[in-house]
Design an enzyme around this catalytic site. Sequence first.
Site, mmCIF file in Angstrom:
data_model
loop_
_atom_site.group_PDB
_atom_site.id
_atom_site.type_symbol
_atom_site.label_atom_id
_atom_site.label_comp_id
_atom_site.label_asym_id
_atom_site.label_seq_id
_atom_site.Cartn_x
_atom_site.Cartn_y
_atom_site.Cartn_z
ATOM 1 N N ARG A 112 0.855 -1.207 0.000
ATOM 2 C CA ARG A 112 0.000 0.000 0.000
ATOM 3 C C ARG A 112 0.885 1.249 0.000
ATOM 4 O O ARG A 112 0.881 2.034 0.944
ATOM 5 C CB ARG A 112 -0.935 -0.013 1.219
ATOM 6 N N GLN A 167 -0.518 3.122 -5.511
ATOM 7 C CA GLN A 167 -1.877 3.559 -5.174
ATOM 8 C C GLN A 167 -2.888 3.275 -6.304
ATOM 9 O O GLN A 167 -4.001 2.830 -6.050
ATOM 10 C CB GLN A 167 -1.860 5.055 -4.916
ATOM 11 N N ASP A 203 -4.262 -0.367 -6.404
ATOM 12 C CA ASP A 203 -4.720 -0.884 -5.122
ATOM 13 C C ASP A 203 -6.200 -1.293 -5.156
ATOM 14 O O ASP A 203 -7.094 -0.490 -4.872
ATOM 15 C CB ASP A 203 -4.466 0.201 -4.070
ATOM 16 N N SER A 218 -8.252 -0.873 -1.867
ATOM 17 C CA SER A 218 -8.801 0.460 -1.599
ATOM 18 C C SER A 218 -10.007 0.758 -2.474
ATOM 19 O O SER A 218 -11.020 1.259 -1.980
ATOM 20 C CB SER A 218 -7.738 1.541 -1.841
ATOM 21 N N TYR A 269 -1.132 -0.803 8.395
ATOM 22 C CA TYR A 269 -2.200 -1.649 8.940
ATOM 23 C C TYR A 269 -2.244 -1.554 10.462
ATOM 24 O O TYR A 269 -1.234 -1.258 11.107
ATOM 25 C CB TYR A 269 -1.976 -3.109 8.542
HETATM 26 P P1 NAD Z 1 -8.314 -2.572 7.124
HETATM 27 O O1 NAD Z 1 -9.466 -2.951 6.272
HETATM 28 O O2 NAD Z 1 -7.232 -3.562 7.353
HETATM 29 O O3 NAD Z 1 -8.899 -2.134 8.568
HETATM 30 C C1 NAD Z 1 -9.896 -1.132 8.667
HETATM 31 C C2 NAD Z 1 -9.584 -0.188 9.805
HETATM 32 O O4 NAD Z 1 -9.829 -0.845 11.052
HETATM 33 C C3 NAD Z 1 -8.149 0.307 9.876
HETATM 34 O O5 NAD Z 1 -8.146 1.715 9.804
HETATM 35 C C4 NAD Z 1 -7.670 -0.197 11.235
HETATM 36 O O6 NAD Z 1 -6.760 0.697 11.848
HETATM 37 C C5 NAD Z 1 -8.971 -0.273 11.998
HETATM 38 N N1 NAD Z 1 -8.926 -1.088 13.244
HETATM 39 C C6 NAD Z 1 -8.313 -2.266 13.493
HETATM 40 N N2 NAD Z 1 -8.523 -2.648 14.776
HETATM 41 C C7 NAD Z 1 -9.331 -1.710 15.325
HETATM 42 C C8 NAD Z 1 -9.906 -1.534 16.618
HETATM 43 N N3 NAD Z 1 -9.709 -2.391 17.632
HETATM 44 N N4 NAD Z 1 -10.677 -0.436 16.820
HETATM 45 C C9 NAD Z 1 -10.892 0.468 15.841
HETATM 46 N N5 NAD Z 1 -10.366 0.380 14.617
HETATM 47 C C10 NAD Z 1 -9.597 -0.709 14.357
HETATM 48 O O7 NAD Z 1 -7.670 -1.211 6.640
HETATM 49 P P2 NAD Z 1 -7.618 -0.569 5.196
HETATM 50 O O8 NAD Z 1 -8.784 0.265 4.964
HETATM 51 O O9 NAD Z 1 -7.317 -1.648 4.220
HETATM 52 O O10 NAD Z 1 -6.358 0.365 5.343
HETATM 53 C C11 NAD Z 1 -5.133 -0.143 5.833
HETATM 54 C C12 NAD Z 1 -4.093 0.906 5.831
HETATM 55 O O11 NAD Z 1 -3.581 1.112 4.534
HETATM 56 C C13 NAD Z 1 -4.556 2.269 6.301
HETATM 57 O O12 NAD Z 1 -3.556 2.827 7.083
HETATM 58 C C14 NAD Z 1 -4.703 3.047 5.052
HETATM 59 O O13 NAD Z 1 -4.577 4.435 5.230
HETATM 60 C C15 NAD Z 1 -3.527 2.487 4.293
HETATM 61 N N6 NAD Z 1 -3.642 2.712 2.864
HETATM 62 C C16 NAD Z 1 -2.599 3.278 2.204
HETATM 63 C C17 NAD Z 1 -2.684 3.507 0.849
HETATM 64 C C18 NAD Z 1 -1.577 4.104 0.096
HETATM 65 O O14 NAD Z 1 -0.767 4.838 0.611
HETATM 66 N N7 NAD Z 1 -1.478 3.781 -1.165
HETATM 67 C C19 NAD Z 1 -3.820 3.168 0.164
HETATM 68 C C20 NAD Z 1 -4.871 2.592 0.878
HETATM 69 C C21 NAD Z 1 -4.759 2.354 2.228
#
Ligand code: NAD
Length: 359
Positions: free
Chosen positions: A120, A125, A128, A131, A226
């Site tokens: 990620r 991006q 992805d 996302s 994550y």
């Molecule tokens: P995910 O589906 O794995 O999880 C969803 C959310 O649940 C996350 O924000 C996580 O922090 C949260 N979570 C986990 N345990 C929790 C708890 N006990 N209480 C409350 N919240 C909790 O996450 P995602 O949407 O796939 O995103 C994963 C990461 O990747 C994020 O940091 C996101 O910003 C990042 N990301 C980066 C890029 C990029 O730079 N290209 C693109 C997409 C996502």
Amino acid sequence: MPLTIGILKESNDKRVAITPENLKRSRVKDITWWIETGAGDEAGFADSTYADVAEVKDRASILSKADVLVSVNPPSDSDWPQIRPDALVISQFRPYQDESIKGRLESASFKALSLDMIPRTTLAQSMDVLSSMAAISGYKAVLLAATQLPRYFPMMITSAGSIRPAKVLVIGAGVAGLQAIATSRKLGAVVEAFDVRSAAKEEVLSLGATFVEVEGAVDDKGAGGYAVQQSEEYLARQRAKVQEHAAKADVIICTAQVRGRKAPILVEKDTVHHMRHGSVIVDLAASTGGNCAVTQDGQIIKVNGVTVIGNSSLECEMPEDASRMFGNNILSLLGHITKDGALDLRMEDEIVKGSLIKT
Ligand code: NAD
């Protein structure tokens, strides 16, 4: 000979991995495209719409002759022996969810690139799929909740009286959660959100929601963005805080996930009993156990007057745009791993290194 890429028909999914529009706009040149008969039908792209950009073929020919196969979900194990040896299969193999997949692939004669394993990073991006699909499911979750809720989302001041805005609680402010916040706000709801990653706070606030903080979360900056597993003591405090806020919420959207683990239970059965009659919970973490203790994956149930929807594949309910976005993600990847009409899989490249799970 130009590279041949075959787009496979999905078996239990309305999406198609690449749409005709994706191909018309594609900057990945010198490719012969094949599309399996009927592959785009359920997403609204009949075989005829691919006429200018791809050749329609039967599954057996594509499996046995294409250099590269693309699909949303991996071809079934029974397809594997038919796949041309040394072909590259690009799909979502999901090794974090399916622990046996890497072992099963060891005996396969083809290479496998798992889209869900692409790092990620900023560079990746545009590739992805996690996302783009999570954003759709966050949006759909709110629309689903709004249609089930026996109350308005926005504040209404009418000659028949005033209605207060709905309160939405979003648990997990990753991609799906942030889209759920944005959609709820657009519909006029008051929104609160939880997350364990400190980086999420600013994003939640920028969307006009309130961030509910539970002190003491483990926030590992080395986990690639994550969330990491929290202690049982922390989760117990979080559950208590969720209960406090859930009692006032009309809608809860659950999205909290920890990669490779069961989703944390954050909405207990007792919390559901504390919610107002008619309230709605949409649990997008259902396939990994759910964030709500009563969630049943793939089911809509009623518990004490509260509707609980367990669905981790809401992106499939919007197959046209989901396919469009998925296609753009794949074409962006293909732009990165092809050169002059041939595959260019460099193992030192971080995108290839992270996602090529079978060489
Ligand atoms: P995910 O589906 O794995 O999880 C969803 C959310 O649940 C996350 O924000 C996580 O922090 C949260 N979570 C986990 N345990 C929790 C708890 N006990 N209480 C409350 N919240 C909790 O996450 P995602 O949407 O796939 O995103 C994963 C990461 O990747 C994020 O940091 C996101 O910003 C990042 N990301 C980066 C890029 C990029 O730079 N290209 C693109 C997409 C996502």
